[in-house]
Write a protein that holds these residues in place. Structure first.
Motif, mmCIF file in Angstrom:
data_model
loop_
_atom_site.group_PDB
_atom_site.id
_atom_site.type_symbol
_atom_site.label_atom_id
_atom_site.label_comp_id
_atom_site.label_asym_id
_atom_site.label_seq_id
_atom_site.Cartn_x
_atom_site.Cartn_y
_atom_site.Cartn_z
ATOM 1 N N PRO A 220 -112.906 -14.895 1.042
ATOM 2 C CA PRO A 220 -111.621 -14.386 0.321
ATOM 3 C C PRO A 220 -111.310 -15.600 -1.006
ATOM 4 O O PRO A 220 -111.424 -16.886 -0.734
ATOM 5 N N GLY A 221 -110.922 -15.120 -1.840
ATOM 6 C CA GLY A 221 -110.483 -15.992 -3.052
ATOM 7 C C GLY A 221 -111.694 -16.451 -3.994
ATOM 8 O O GLY A 221 -111.261 -17.120 -5.067
ATOM 9 N N PHE A 222 -112.733 -15.983 -3.741
ATOM 10 C CA PHE A 222 -113.996 -16.201 -4.557
ATOM 11 C C PHE A 222 -114.011 -14.983 -5.540
ATOM 12 O O PHE A 222 -114.495 -14.010 -5.090
ATOM 13 N N PHE A 223 -114.132 -15.165 -6.788
ATOM 14 C CA PHE A 223 -114.439 -14.060 -7.863
ATOM 15 C C PHE A 223 -115.605 -14.617 -8.589
ATOM 16 O O PHE A 223 -115.678 -15.486 -9.033
ATOM 17 N N VAL A 224 -116.131 -13.623 -8.841
ATOM 18 C CA VAL A 224 -117.033 -13.532 -10.222
ATOM 19 C C VAL A 224 -116.452 -13.131 -11.589
ATOM 20 O O VAL A 224 -115.776 -12.148 -11.172
ATOM 21 N N ILE A 225 -116.716 -13.858 -12.548
ATOM 22 C CA ILE A 225 -116.100 -13.670 -13.759
ATOM 23 C C ILE A 225 -117.261 -12.716 -14.702
ATOM 24 O O ILE A 225 -118.358 -13.728 -14.767
ATOM 25 N N GLU A 226 -117.080 -11.562 -15.092
ATOM 26 C CA GLU A 226 -118.256 -11.080 -16.040
ATOM 27 C C GLU A 226 -117.267 -10.675 -17.081
ATOM 28 O O GLU A 226 -116.175 -10.145 -17.229
ATOM 29 N N VAL A 227 -118.238 -10.453 -18.060
ATOM 30 C CA VAL A 227 -117.870 -10.040 -19.334
ATOM 31 C C VAL A 227 -119.216 -9.131 -19.946
ATOM 32 O O VAL A 227 -120.445 -9.396 -19.784
ATOM 33 N N GLY A 228 -118.571 -7.880 -20.113
ATOM 34 C CA GLY A 228 -119.957 -6.959 -20.637
ATOM 35 C C GLY A 228 -120.715 -6.695 -19.578
ATOM 36 O O GLY A 228 -121.969 -6.483 -20.038
ATOM 37 N N GLY A 229 -120.530 -6.916 -18.485
ATOM 38 C CA GLY A 229 -121.345 -6.605 -17.317
ATOM 39 C C GLY A 229 -122.380 -7.709 -16.667
ATOM 40 O O GLY A 229 -123.012 -7.540 -15.908
ATOM 41 N N SER A 230 -121.957 -9.027 -17.548
ATOM 42 C CA SER A 230 -123.037 -10.087 -16.913
ATOM 43 C C SER A 230 -121.995 -11.249 -16.695
ATOM 44 O O SER A 230 -120.860 -11.412 -17.110
ATOM 45 N N ALA A 231 -122.443 -11.638 -15.506
ATOM 46 C CA ALA A 231 -121.686 -12.730 -14.988
ATOM 47 C C ALA A 231 -121.546 -13.966 -15.801
ATOM 48 O O ALA A 231 -122.725 -14.549 -16.259
ATOM 49 N N ILE A 232 -120.356 -14.747 -16.088
ATOM 50 C CA ILE A 232 -120.503 -15.777 -17.070
ATOM 51 C C ILE A 232 -119.810 -17.106 -16.172
ATOM 52 O O ILE A 232 -119.688 -17.841 -16.868
ATOM 53 N N GLY A 233 -119.286 -16.592 -15.009
ATOM 54 C CA GLY A 233 -118.689 -17.851 -14.156
ATOM 55 C C GLY A 233 -118.133 -17.327 -12.763
ATOM 56 O O GLY A 233 -118.072 -16.439 -12.371
ATOM 57 N N THR A 234 -117.571 -18.156 -12.336
ATOM 58 C CA THR A 234 -116.854 -17.870 -10.927
ATOM 59 C C THR A 234 -115.387 -18.785 -11.099
ATOM 60 O O THR A 234 -115.134 -19.335 -11.800
ATOM 61 N N LEU A 235 -114.678 -18.236 -10.297
ATOM 62 C CA LEU A 235 -113.241 -18.480 -10.146
ATOM 63 C C LEU A 235 -112.901 -18.609 -8.665
ATOM 64 O O LEU A 235 -113.240 -17.569 -7.832
ATOM 65 N N MET A 236 -112.082 -19.762 -8.148
ATOM 66 C CA MET A 236 -111.960 -19.721 -6.616
ATOM 67 C C MET A 236 -110.350 -19.975 -6.694
ATOM 68 O O MET A 236 -109.768 -20.829 -7.330
ATOM 69 N N LEU A 237 -109.539 -19.322 -5.597
ATOM 70 C CA LEU A 237 -108.046 -19.344 -5.449
ATOM 71 C C LEU A 237 -108.513 -19.809 -3.975
ATOM 72 O O LEU A 237 -108.567 -18.975 -2.970
ATOM 73 N N ASP A 238 -108.631 -21.181 -3.436
ATOM 74 C CA ASP A 238 -109.282 -21.563 -2.376
ATOM 75 C C ASP A 238 -108.065 -22.117 -1.428
ATOM 76 O O ASP A 238 -107.350 -23.163 -1.600
ATOM 77 N N PRO A 239 -107.856 -21.584 -0.126
ATOM 78 C CA PRO A 239 -106.835 -22.161 0.675
ATOM 79 C C PRO A 239 -107.510 -23.447 1.301
ATOM 80 O O PRO A 239 -108.446 -23.180 2.238
ATOM 81 N N HIS A 240 -107.346 -24.696 0.812
ATOM 82 C CA HIS A 240 -107.981 -25.721 1.126
ATOM 83 C C HIS A 240 -107.161 -26.637 2.507
ATOM 84 O O HIS A 240 -107.724 -27.804 2.244
ATOM 85 N N ALA A 241 -106.508 -26.016 3.295
ATOM 86 C CA ALA A 241 -106.042 -26.920 4.283
ATOM 87 C C ALA A 241 -107.233 -27.749 4.978
ATOM 88 O O ALA A 241 -106.536 -28.666 5.509
#
Length: 181
Positions: free
Chosen positions: A66-87
């Motif tokens: 949960p909270g892990f996203f792949v960021i894509e532009v034009g069908g290609s992955a360019i990065g990742t983003l996390m909204l991480d519950p870090h308790a």
């Protein structure tokens, strides 16, 4: 405060004008290895990991949580983003400020196009709608000027600076604007 470990993250991708933030798939493995092996990407994160180690240890579908996203532009992955519950994560944690941390990695060829601002703003907007009133924290080395500028553009405010990993770290918080009554 919402228990984010049990929170239902979106099944549908988050879409912006140029980007898609989506769950990880097997086709993202090569990009995940590249992100973690890149000296440029990891300059302020303790350095790159050895590619051979990543090839051996990276799961077929990286970041399945949960909270892990792949960021894509034009069908290609360019990065990742996390909204991480870090308790339960080690490190400089301030659960008195917020329980969710924003993290992101972008391939160097994606830098300088506004993708980080666009992706992070979309994720924070989604989060604000899903968890009204919940704050999000961001940690970065204060020497990482790109990350410091992004934090300011996104509306993070400084809570404190501290020493860790042999460098000054910046710790900020973001809270969505309250909904009109």
């Amino acid at each position: 405060m919402t228990d984010l470990r049990a929170f239902a993250w979106p099944a549908a991708p988050i879409r912006t004008e140029r980007l898609v933030l989506r769950a990880s798939e097997a086709r993202d493995r090569a990009a995940a290895i590249e992100l973690n092996a890149s000296p440029e990407v990891n300059a302020y994160l303790g350095g790159p990991r050895p590619r051979a180690e990543l090839e051996r240890g990276m799961p077929e579908v990286p970041g399945q949580r949960p909270g892990f996203f792949v960021i894509e532009v034009g069908g290609s992955a360019i990065g990742t983003l996390m909204l991480d519950p870090h308790a339960e994560r080690p490190g400089h944690i301030r659960p008195d400020v917020a329980r969710t941390e924003l993290g992101y990695l972008f391939l160097p060829q994606a830098w300088g196009h506004g993708y980080a601002t666009e992706a992070c703003a979309a994720a924070l907007d989604w989060f604000a709608g899903a968890c009204p009133g919940e704050a999000v924290v961001l940690r970065t080395q204060s020497a990482n000027k790109r990350s410091m500028r992004l934090a300011a553009r996104l509306g993070f405010t400084e809570v404190e600076r501290y020493e860790d990993f042999g460098a000054e770290q910046w710790f900020g918080v973001w809270t969505s604007a309250p909904s009109p009554a």
